[in-house]
Enzyme design. Sequence first.
Site, PDB file in Angstrom:
ATOM      1  N   LYS A  92       0.843  -1.206   0.000  1.00 50.11           N
ATOM      2  CA  LYS A  92       0.000   0.000   0.000  1.00 50.11           C
ATOM      3  C   LYS A  92       0.877   1.254   0.000  1.00 50.11           C
ATOM      4  O   LYS A  92       2.083   1.179   0.250  1.00 50.11           O
ATOM      5  CB  LYS A  92      -0.900  -0.024   1.246  1.00 50.11           C
ATOM      6  CG  LYS A  92      -0.132   0.001   2.568  1.00 50.11           C
ATOM      7  CD  LYS A  92      -1.035  -0.243   3.760  1.00 50.11           C
ATOM      8  CE  LYS A  92      -0.226  -0.276   5.052  1.00 50.11           C
ATOM      9  NZ  LYS A  92      -1.053  -0.630   6.206  1.00 50.11           N
TER      10      LYS A  92
ATOM     11  N   TYR B 149      15.337  30.934   6.111  1.00 50.43           N
ATOM     12  CA  TYR B 149      14.144  31.592   6.634  1.00 50.43           C
ATOM     13  C   TYR B 149      14.174  31.678   8.149  1.00 50.43           C
ATOM     14  O   TYR B 149      14.528  30.708   8.834  1.00 50.43           O
ATOM     15  CB  TYR B 149      12.894  30.808   6.225  1.00 50.43           C
ATOM     16  CG  TYR B 149      12.583  30.898   4.745  1.00 50.43           C
ATOM     17  CD1 TYR B 149      12.284  32.125   4.157  1.00 50.43           C
ATOM     18  CD2 TYR B 149      12.591  29.764   3.956  1.00 50.43           C
ATOM     19  CE1 TYR B 149      11.995  32.205   2.803  1.00 50.43           C
ATOM     20  CE2 TYR B 149      12.297  29.832   2.610  1.00 50.43           C
ATOM     21  CZ  TYR B 149      11.999  31.068   2.033  1.00 50.43           C
ATOM     22  OH  TYR B 149      11.715  31.136   0.702  1.00 50.43           O
TER      23      TYR B 149
ATOM     24  N   MET C 178      11.304  24.723   0.881  1.00 46.79           N
ATOM     25  CA  MET C 178      10.511  23.868  -0.008  1.00 46.79           C
ATOM     26  C   MET C 178      11.374  23.027  -0.946  1.00 46.79           C
ATOM     27  O   MET C 178      11.108  21.849  -1.175  1.00 46.79           O
ATOM     28  CB  MET C 178       9.540  24.727  -0.833  1.00 46.79           C
ATOM     29  CG  MET C 178       8.553  23.894  -1.640  1.00 46.79           C
ATOM     30  SD  MET C 178       7.486  24.878  -2.683  1.00 46.79           S
ATOM     31  CE  MET C 178       6.544  25.793  -1.477  1.00 46.79           C
TER      32      MET C 178
HETATM   33  C1  PLP Z   1      -0.106  -1.640   6.821  1.00 44.82           C
HETATM   34  C2  PLP Z   1      -0.575  -2.912   7.385  1.00 44.82           C
HETATM   35  C3  PLP Z   1       0.320  -3.989   7.591  1.00 44.82           C
HETATM   36  C4  PLP Z   1       1.818  -3.837   7.419  1.00 44.82           C
HETATM   37  O1  PLP Z   1       2.354  -3.226   8.572  1.00 44.82           O
HETATM   38  P1  PLP Z   1       3.926  -3.089   8.808  1.00 44.82           P
HETATM   39  O2  PLP Z   1       4.042  -2.555  10.180  1.00 44.82           O
HETATM   40  O3  PLP Z   1       4.412  -2.115   7.780  1.00 44.82           O
HETATM   41  O4  PLP Z   1       4.516  -4.429   8.625  1.00 44.82           O
HETATM   42  C5  PLP Z   1      -0.200  -5.188   8.008  1.00 44.82           C
HETATM   43  N1  PLP Z   1      -1.532  -5.338   8.239  1.00 44.82           N
HETATM   44  C6  PLP Z   1      -2.415  -4.336   8.073  1.00 44.82           C
HETATM   45  C7  PLP Z   1      -3.854  -4.559   8.359  1.00 44.82           C
HETATM   46  C8  PLP Z   1      -1.970  -3.095   7.659  1.00 44.82           C
HETATM   47  O5  PLP Z   1      -2.844  -2.096   7.513  1.00 44.82           O
END
Ligand code: PLP
Length: 358
Positions: free
Chosen positions: A35, A255, A303
């Site tokens: 993800k 800045y 930035m």
């Molecule tokens: C993101 C996620 C993972 C992975 O987590 P890590 O700590 O990056 O290993 C596993 N299970 C679920 C439900 C997640 O949302």
Amino acid sequence: MKPFPRAEISRQALKNNLARLHELAPSSKVMAVVKANGYGHGLLNVAQCLDNADGFGLARLEEALALRAGGVNAKLLLLEGFFRPADLATLVEHDIETVVHHESQIEMLEQAELTKPVTVWMKVDSGMHRLGFVPDEFHAVYQRLLACKNIAKPINLMTHFACADEPDNNYTATQLATFEQLTQGLPGERTLANSAGALFWQQSQANWIRPGIALYGVSPVVGDLGTKHGLIPAMELVSQLIAIREHKAGQPVGYGSHWVADNNTKLGVVAIGYGDGYPRNAPLGTPVLINGRLAPIVGRVSMDMLTVDLGADAADKVGDKAVLWGKDLPVEEVAEHIGTIAYELVTKLTPRVAVCLD
Ligand SMILES: *Cc1c(COP(=O)(O)O)cnc(C)c1O
């Protein structure tokens, strides 16, 4: 000429880390969590590189569809489930599995007209209290899922840990016991462990582990390093020096002028800033690796640029490489300086950073 700033992604490191996780959880299949654009490493790149993963975990339907469009045929699971009735036909069409964690999703499943049942993972709230069915409602919900014709049988079971990244925190054992007691004797596959579960709670590995951060070579634990577990950092965030300046004692930089040099020195200007996802709140002294040594950030991150103190005797030149994190400057350590976690640093890179596979 390579673009900069860029995130250089090592295929070999990704493959090593998947193999290492298989070694650490020898009886489990691996659902590689990709993800958030593969934790900033490139969604499709990572999935294609890890083509021997047993499946991939995503947060959003769009991410799963991007993998299918890219020719990935592996098992895909939506870890947050689906959100709208129309999503269900898409799940069926593209053979995507889903977590079911809420009553509203059951209603959508019950009311849908589908050509094929959907494979679901029933999420149990064993103590995280974010998503999932609580123990008191577990059995009634389970029966309701069993009765739904749009749900493939057997029903798979999952939960998520709140504190697995604290190896001494017994809350994980409590969650594990709650899950085991509720699901005892039921058919279907089980998954509990994120990276921290896979690394530190062997009893939680079950049929599937769901590692994200560890795949990228990073430890989920603050103060720890992925390399201590045989993992290799997969990302090096690289930019370059675009100016070297003589800087006099008493002069401020940047800045707000909130850093003033004590001594005459040379400052290096590095082409990366919060517009690339490097945090603006990185404090004075946050290290940047330049020509084999650590140079501290001075002045405020802007930035498109940040400034480092190269020292009075510096021989660095315009065009020299600056590494913000990577093999020789662990992202875990940079995160500690900045007061965040490595997860946030790698996932917050913006599209202006070129993702380059080696
Ligand atoms: C993101 C996620 C993972 C992975 O987590 P890590 O700590 O990056 O290993 C596993 N299970 C679920 C439900 C997640 O949302």
